[in-house]
Motif scaffolding. Sequence first.
Motif, PDB file in Angstrom:
ATOM      1  N   GLY A 408      27.895  -2.254   1.224  1.00 17.64           N
ATOM      2  CA  GLY A 408      27.590  -2.842  -0.083  1.00 17.64           C
ATOM      3  C   GLY A 408      28.852  -2.953  -0.926  1.00 17.64           C
ATOM      4  O   GLY A 408      29.638  -2.016  -1.019  1.00 17.64           O
ATOM      5  N   VAL A 409      29.048  -4.124  -1.529  1.00 21.81           N
ATOM      6  CA  VAL A 409      30.226  -4.311  -2.378  1.00 21.81           C
ATOM      7  C   VAL A 409      29.849  -4.862  -3.761  1.00 21.81           C
ATOM      8  O   VAL A 409      30.722  -5.173  -4.557  1.00 21.81           O
ATOM      9  CB  VAL A 409      31.283  -5.226  -1.704  1.00 21.81           C
ATOM     10  N   VAL A 410      28.535  -5.003  -4.012  1.00 22.22           N
ATOM     11  CA  VAL A 410      28.076  -5.354  -5.355  1.00 22.22           C
ATOM     12  C   VAL A 410      27.022  -4.327  -5.736  1.00 22.22           C
ATOM     13  O   VAL A 410      26.103  -4.057  -4.959  1.00 22.22           O
ATOM     14  CB  VAL A 410      27.461  -6.771  -5.408  1.00 22.22           C
ATOM     15  N   GLU A 411      27.170  -3.726  -6.927  1.00 17.87           N
ATOM     16  CA  GLU A 411      26.213  -2.704  -7.346  1.00 17.87           C
ATOM     17  C   GLU A 411      24.874  -3.352  -7.684  1.00 17.87           C
ATOM     18  O   GLU A 411      24.809  -4.199  -8.569  1.00 17.87           O
ATOM     19  CB  GLU A 411      26.726  -1.982  -8.588  1.00 17.87           C
ATOM     20  N   ALA A 441      31.279  -5.638  -8.921  1.00 21.10           N
ATOM     21  CA  ALA A 441      31.838  -5.359  -7.605  1.00 21.10           C
ATOM     22  C   ALA A 441      32.139  -3.867  -7.463  1.00 21.10           C
ATOM     23  O   ALA A 441      32.436  -3.176  -8.439  1.00 21.10           O
ATOM     24  CB  ALA A 441      33.086  -6.183  -7.379  1.00 21.10           C
ATOM     25  N   MET A 442      32.012  -3.361  -6.252  1.00 20.68           N
ATOM     26  CA  MET A 442      32.402  -1.968  -5.957  1.00 20.68           C
ATOM     27  C   MET A 442      33.066  -1.949  -4.588  1.00 20.68           C
ATOM     28  O   MET A 442      32.896  -2.861  -3.783  1.00 20.68           O
ATOM     29  CB  MET A 442      31.169  -1.060  -5.982  1.00 20.68           C
ATOM     30  N   ALA A 443      33.817  -0.908  -4.349  1.00 22.99           N
ATOM     31  CA  ALA A 443      34.493  -0.713  -3.051  1.00 22.99           C
ATOM     32  C   ALA A 443      35.243  -1.957  -2.616  1.00 22.99           C
ATOM     33  O   ALA A 443      35.291  -2.288  -1.441  1.00 22.99           O
ATOM     34  CB  ALA A 443      33.479  -0.296  -1.973  1.00 22.99           C
ATOM     35  N   SER A 444      35.778  -2.692  -3.578  1.00 24.11           N
ATOM     36  CA  SER A 444      36.462  -3.936  -3.242  1.00 24.11           C
ATOM     37  C   SER A 444      37.875  -3.938  -3.817  1.00 24.11           C
ATOM     38  O   SER A 444      38.100  -4.398  -4.927  1.00 24.11           O
ATOM     39  CB  SER A 444      35.686  -5.134  -3.803  1.00 24.11           C
ATOM     40  N   GLY A 445      38.783  -3.375  -3.069  1.00 22.92           N
ATOM     41  CA  GLY A 445      40.163  -3.390  -3.544  1.00 22.92           C
ATOM     42  C   GLY A 445      41.124  -3.084  -2.411  1.00 22.92           C
ATOM     43  O   GLY A 445      40.756  -2.466  -1.397  1.00 22.92           O
ATOM     44  N   ILE A 449      44.961  -6.096  -4.980  1.00 23.76           N
ATOM     45  CA  ILE A 449      43.931  -6.623  -5.862  1.00 23.76           C
ATOM     46  C   ILE A 449      42.775  -5.643  -5.957  1.00 23.76           C
ATOM     47  O   ILE A 449      42.424  -4.990  -4.966  1.00 23.76           O
ATOM     48  CB  ILE A 449      43.429  -8.003  -5.360  1.00 23.76           C
ATOM     49  N   ALA A 450      42.200  -5.551  -7.153  1.00 31.04           N
ATOM     50  CA  ALA A 450      41.038  -4.690  -7.351  1.00 31.04           C
ATOM     51  C   ALA A 450      39.954  -5.496  -8.032  1.00 31.04           C
ATOM     52  O   ALA A 450      40.165  -6.051  -9.104  1.00 31.04           O
ATOM     53  CB  ALA A 450      41.413  -3.482  -8.201  1.00 31.04           C
ATOM     54  N   LEU A 451      38.799  -5.610  -7.366  1.00 30.85           N
ATOM     55  CA  LEU A 451      37.684  -6.357  -7.953  1.00 30.85           C
ATOM     56  C   LEU A 451      36.702  -5.433  -8.637  1.00 30.85           C
ATOM     57  O   LEU A 451      35.851  -5.876  -9.408  1.00 30.85           O
ATOM     58  CB  LEU A 451      36.945  -7.139  -6.850  1.00 30.85           C
ATOM     59  N   ASP A 452      36.783  -4.138  -8.352  1.00 28.20           N
ATOM     60  CA  ASP A 452      35.773  -3.201  -8.833  1.00 28.20           C
ATOM     61  C   ASP A 452      35.562  -3.329 -10.336  1.00 28.20           C
ATOM     62  O   ASP A 452      36.504  -3.389 -11.110  1.00 28.20           O
ATOM     63  CB  ASP A 452      36.165  -1.763  -8.486  1.00 28.20           C
ATOM     64  N   GLY A 453      34.283  -3.412 -10.722  1.00 30.61           N
ATOM     65  CA  GLY A 453      33.947  -3.492 -12.132  1.00 30.61           C
ATOM     66  C   GLY A 453      33.794  -4.916 -12.631  1.00 30.61           C
ATOM     67  O   GLY A 453      33.239  -5.143 -13.696  1.00 30.61           O
ATOM     68  N   ASP A 455      32.190  -8.662 -12.793  1.00 34.53           N
ATOM     69  CA  ASP A 455      30.914  -9.265 -12.413  1.00 34.53           C
ATOM     70  C   ASP A 455      31.154 -10.346 -11.355  1.00 34.53           C
ATOM     71  O   ASP A 455      32.304 -10.657 -11.027  1.00 34.53           O
ATOM     72  CB  ASP A 455      30.164  -9.804 -13.633  1.00 34.53           C
ATOM     73  N   VAL A 456      30.058 -10.884 -10.818  1.00 35.03           N
ATOM     74  CA  VAL A 456      30.176 -11.774  -9.657  1.00 35.03           C
ATOM     75  C   VAL A 456      31.111 -12.954  -9.941  1.00 35.03           C
ATOM     76  O   VAL A 456      32.009 -13.245  -9.141  1.00 35.03           O
ATOM     77  CB  VAL A 456      28.778 -12.283  -9.225  1.00 35.03           C
ATOM     78  N   ALA A 457      30.917 -13.595 -11.101  1.00 40.49           N
ATOM     79  CA  ALA A 457      31.724 -14.780 -11.399  1.00 40.49           C
ATOM     80  C   ALA A 457      33.203 -14.427 -11.508  1.00 40.49           C
ATOM     81  O   ALA A 457      34.057 -15.123 -10.954  1.00 40.49           O
ATOM     82  CB  ALA A 457      31.229 -15.431 -12.692  1.00 40.49           C
ATOM     83  N   ALA A 458      33.491 -13.330 -12.218  1.00 42.22           N
ATOM     84  CA  ALA A 458      34.887 -12.928 -12.397  1.00 42.22           C
ATOM     85  C   ALA A 458      35.502 -12.518 -11.066  1.00 42.22           C
ATOM     86  O   ALA A 458      36.664 -12.844 -10.778  1.00 42.22           O
ATOM     87  CB  ALA A 458      34.979 -11.788 -13.401  1.00 42.22           C
ATOM     88  N   ALA A 459      34.721 -11.831 -10.246  1.00 37.53           N
ATOM     89  CA  ALA A 459      35.231 -11.393  -8.947  1.00 37.53           C
ATOM     90  C   ALA A 459      35.528 -12.582  -8.048  1.00 37.53           C
ATOM     91  O   ALA A 459      36.547 -12.613  -7.348  1.00 37.53           O
ATOM     92  CB  ALA A 459      34.218 -10.462  -8.275  1.00 37.53           C
ATOM     93  N   LYS A 460      34.631 -13.599  -8.102  1.00 37.09           N
ATOM     94  CA  LYS A 460      34.867 -14.816  -7.302  1.00 37.09           C
ATOM     95  C   LYS A 460      36.187 -15.451  -7.711  1.00 37.09           C
ATOM     96  O   LYS A 460      37.000 -15.831  -6.855  1.00 37.09           O
ATOM     97  CB  LYS A 460      33.749 -15.828  -7.542  1.00 37.09           C
ATOM     98  N   ALA A 461      36.379 -15.569  -9.026  1.00 36.23           N
ATOM     99  CA  ALA A 461      37.578 -16.234  -9.523  1.00 36.23           C
ATOM    100  C   ALA A 461      38.823 -15.450  -9.117  1.00 36.23           C
ATOM    101  O   ALA A 461      39.810 -16.017  -8.630  1.00 36.23           O
ATOM    102  CB  ALA A 461      37.511 -16.372 -11.043  1.00 36.23           C
ATOM    103  N   ALA A 462      38.757 -14.111  -9.273  1.00 32.73           N
ATOM    104  CA  ALA A 462      39.927 -13.281  -8.981  1.00 32.73           C
ATOM    105  C   ALA A 462      40.297 -13.357  -7.503  1.00 32.73           C
ATOM    106  O   ALA A 462      41.471 -13.549  -7.154  1.00 32.73           O
ATOM    107  CB  ALA A 462      39.646 -11.836  -9.385  1.00 32.73           C
ATOM    108  N   ILE A 463      39.310 -13.237  -6.629  1.00 36.55           N
ATOM    109  CA  ILE A 463      39.632 -13.206  -5.193  1.00 36.55           C
ATOM    110  C   ILE A 463      40.093 -14.576  -4.717  1.00 36.55           C
ATOM    111  O   ILE A 463      40.956 -14.689  -3.850  1.00 36.55           O
ATOM    112  CB  ILE A 463      38.430 -12.678  -4.363  1.00 36.55           C
ATOM    113  N   THR A 464      39.510 -15.642  -5.329  1.00 35.02           N
ATOM    114  CA  THR A 464      39.925 -16.987  -4.918  1.00 35.02           C
ATOM    115  C   THR A 464      41.396 -17.224  -5.272  1.00 35.02           C
ATOM    116  O   THR A 464      42.167 -17.734  -4.454  1.00 35.02           O
ATOM    117  CB  THR A 464      39.029 -18.055  -5.587  1.00 35.02           C
ATOM    118  N   THR A 465      41.778 -16.817  -6.469  1.00 37.07           N
ATOM    119  CA  THR A 465      43.181 -16.951  -6.875  1.00 37.07           C
ATOM    120  C   THR A 465      44.088 -16.156  -5.923  1.00 37.07           C
ATOM    121  O   THR A 465      45.143 -16.617  -5.496  1.00 37.07           O
ATOM    122  CB  THR A 465      43.362 -16.411  -8.312  1.00 37.07           C
TER     123      THR A 465
END
Length: 926
Positions: A408-411, A441-445, A449-453, A455-465
């Motif tokens: 699981g990577v989304v709380e 997001a959780m356990a995603s770093g 890059i750290a996605l933890d904390g 939300d889905v939209a922000a995490a999508k944007a961060a990882i895509t960049t």
Amino acid sequence: MGELAEGFDAVAGRPKRYVLDMYPYPSGVGLHVGHPLGFIGTDVYARYLRMTGHHVVHSMGYDAFGLPAEQYALATNTHPRLTTEANIATMRRQLRRLGLAHDPRRSVATTDPAFYRWTQWIFLRLFESCYDTEADRARPVAELEAELEAGDREPAPGTNPSGRPWSELDASARRAVLNAHRLAYLAEVPVNWCPGLGTVLSNEEVTADGRSERGNFPVFRRPMEQWMLRITAYADRLLDDLDGLDWSEAIKTQQRNWIGRSTGAQVRFATPAGDLEVFTTRPDTLFGTTYMVVAPEHPLVEDLTAAAWPDGTPPAWTGGSATPDEAVAAYVGAAARRSELDRQAGDRVKTGVFTGTTATNPVNGAEIPVFVADYVLMGYGTGAIMAVPAHDQRDLEFARAFDLSVVGVVEPSSEWLTARSLAPDAPATNWPEAYVGAGVAMASGNDDIALDGLDVAAAKAAITTWLEGKGMGAGKVQYKLRDWLFSRQRYWGEPFPIVFGTDGEPRALPDDQLPLELPPMEDFTPTTSDREDSEPEPPLGRAEDWTSVTLDLGDGEGPQPYRRELNTMPNWAGSCWYELRYLDPTNDEMLVAPENERYWMGPQWDGDCGGVDLYVGGVEHAVLHLLYARFWHKVLFDLGHVSSSEPYRRLFNQGLIQAFEYTDERGFYVEAAQVVESGGRYLFEGRPVTRQLGRMGKSRKNAVAPDEMCERYGADTLRLYEMFSGPLEQSRPWDDTAVVGMYRLLQRIWRVVVDEETGAVRVADAPPDQATQRVLHRTTASVREGMETLRFNTSIARITELTNHLTSAHPEGGVPREVAEALVLLLAPLAPHAAEELWARLGHDASLAHAPYPEADEAWLVDDVVEVPVQVNGKVRGRISVPADADREALEIAARADAKVATLLSDATVRKVVVVPGRMVNFVLA
RNA sequence: GCCCGGGUGGCGGAACCGGUAGACGCAGAGGGCUUAAACCCCUCGGCUCCCCAGGGAGCGUGUGGGUUCGACUCCCACCCCGGGCACCA
């Protein structure tokens, strides 16, 4: 040319323009009563518009009846119901009786060479145009070529396989690059081959269970070289511009789903066999990817298959085979043999085999197994996926079947957890289903890059960049929409204005050599077969003098030998633009003069897309005709040939007339006409049958012929019945017995004007009394409103009320002339034949087709005295008559004066009095 | 499973913006005209019950709640019917 369309109904000095169009064939060219509903509805409305001073073009749709019947039936071989000339003759007779007889001036026969010419002309514009990925607008290929030549730009990504600059490409590579931009292009593509029809079909023409929409024959996938239209280039605009259209949400939703835009990212995973690209809408869950899957048809399957099972491969992953090679070959073979039908009707148990290869997750370097499984489809995205079982239900099912880990990577939300009796820290392995909701997001770093904390939209944007920065992926928009397969192996259809030189390259016929007509042929049936591996043989291939020609294309090459394209265009081609031709039907210099198009279909206000004012058609064209036509229209718009950006501003979906159908205990249809009712049960030849409401059709043995009704009661009665039985957009059952009601109405109206004994006109010259004036103007206002809103059923009800009033007020005749004339005019759009006749008898020489429609005088619409209900605690306990303009106080006094109300109020306390002037009084007791 | 529509008398359907539910028509009942039938014309009618022929009471727009003086109409939950999509990552 250039003259403002005389149209067919143009009247000098009537400036309000209106284009009314219809697509009258809800399902093929069969004979069922759904057709008259559309026909009559638009006819009624057009007649009303003319009488209210509009300048109307009323198209009679895309005309398939210009065809010699036998040729049509043989050539298409697809309409089970339209196979004899008798059928077409019946349809024509029906139209004549309805007063809608085929009128050559009003029809644009798409089989007419003059019409072919412009369809072919548009095709050439598609062939000679490209879309620019930056501007997303059609423009001439020549412009693009000049820019490439001058070095002002590079070929768009994906259009130049070699990757080398334009200047280094040879002639054939350059043609390939240009071809990759063209809106009409030839390509070797997997097509829907339908041996039963002897032709290929577009995706839209294939039903969900893998059969042809027409004829219901099996359809097979196989590669063939075919003409394609790049409708995908317009996916965004076809989707976004739906918002501005006055169409039903149902149709818009269907188009949205069909276009199927989803936003996500393309991600590259490294494998020993090379990079494996996937598309995902959830790049934010990349850290939860625990395995990958490729479709059985994926081109990399072979490369990905390892030589031997790695140590420790679970037996369940091997499909019982000794080597990956064996396992994958067996699985891919089995998948290929499963028909489309099996694959989707199956129980959806997840199956698959391990390839023996692992891929590297770009975000955490984890080595994850790559599987082949048929739950991944080659036709969507890249044909490969990253699997995140914790957050995708299908992946979870596969992971459970193959004992893969679930991370699981989304709380999950607390509601979701409590509804499933899970502790907040329950590991994803214990989740009963995948969590697809919102969350952080959780356990995603990793180090970078750290996605933890997030939300889905922000995490999508961060990882895509991040992926873009690392060159391992990029944001991507994916569509379900495919390019439009545009070739058919039929005789009947517009021939392509394309010839092939000795080099095998396609060339356009010059515009002045259009139209290219079909060669006369003795036998133009498609070659059908019941064998899946049969070869398509276009009928035109048998016309040898026609297929091989020597032509001067005006390109400086002089006369050269050429071979013609043997395929023809699908029947949708003409219907993509025919409405434009109605605006300027005799123009032989262009398909429609720009000033005509602007006048009739141009935008009317700021932000308006323009187009036909009202288009009446069936819902079944949601993703066929209505999508294709929008695409063509937008291309013409981009190239500057039309000023409207959409063809149909407003769409109205008419309902179908349905009929009861009866099935016996075996489920077979029985002749509906012979079913008898007895005591609430239905019997056929003494045996009970079950009744159901459905579409009319010969195969269902429930068709009723409107002909008989016309024969018995006349066309006007049939028109009135069809309009009266319910709102136009609603399907409803046909009821033979109810038809007589409208017959009676017409007779009563007739008798208002004509003495049946003597044939004399029996109206009086005396002015109408007050009561009659009131009813007349009230009726007029309501009838008009019904007409405006296409609720003809209520208009007819109001006309009936007026008639009832007149017959009871003047039982011996002597209805005031002005009232009788108004009645006839009100009736005219709905029952034109009877109205016209009565109009003549009333002493008018000219037709009432353009007579002014009656207008309501406001003064007669307000009552002096109104009756209002008096409620006590919300229940009606009495009614009082009060002056219409009585104020609150007067109303309350009058209400209290009502004997019954007074009794109820006598020994109670009134807590509150609600008075709505002119409406009601309500006493609220304590 | 998801997305759109839609549930009102025996039947097709009306009802504006929350303000007299059932317009209009079909089928039905009663009457007139007629030798008779058909056609035509008039009257009646949501359901249940009560008094006794005129009224009165209660219940009624798929089901259950809610908001409101007042709900077919607005809100929440559910049921049923029709249509579309369906392993779309």
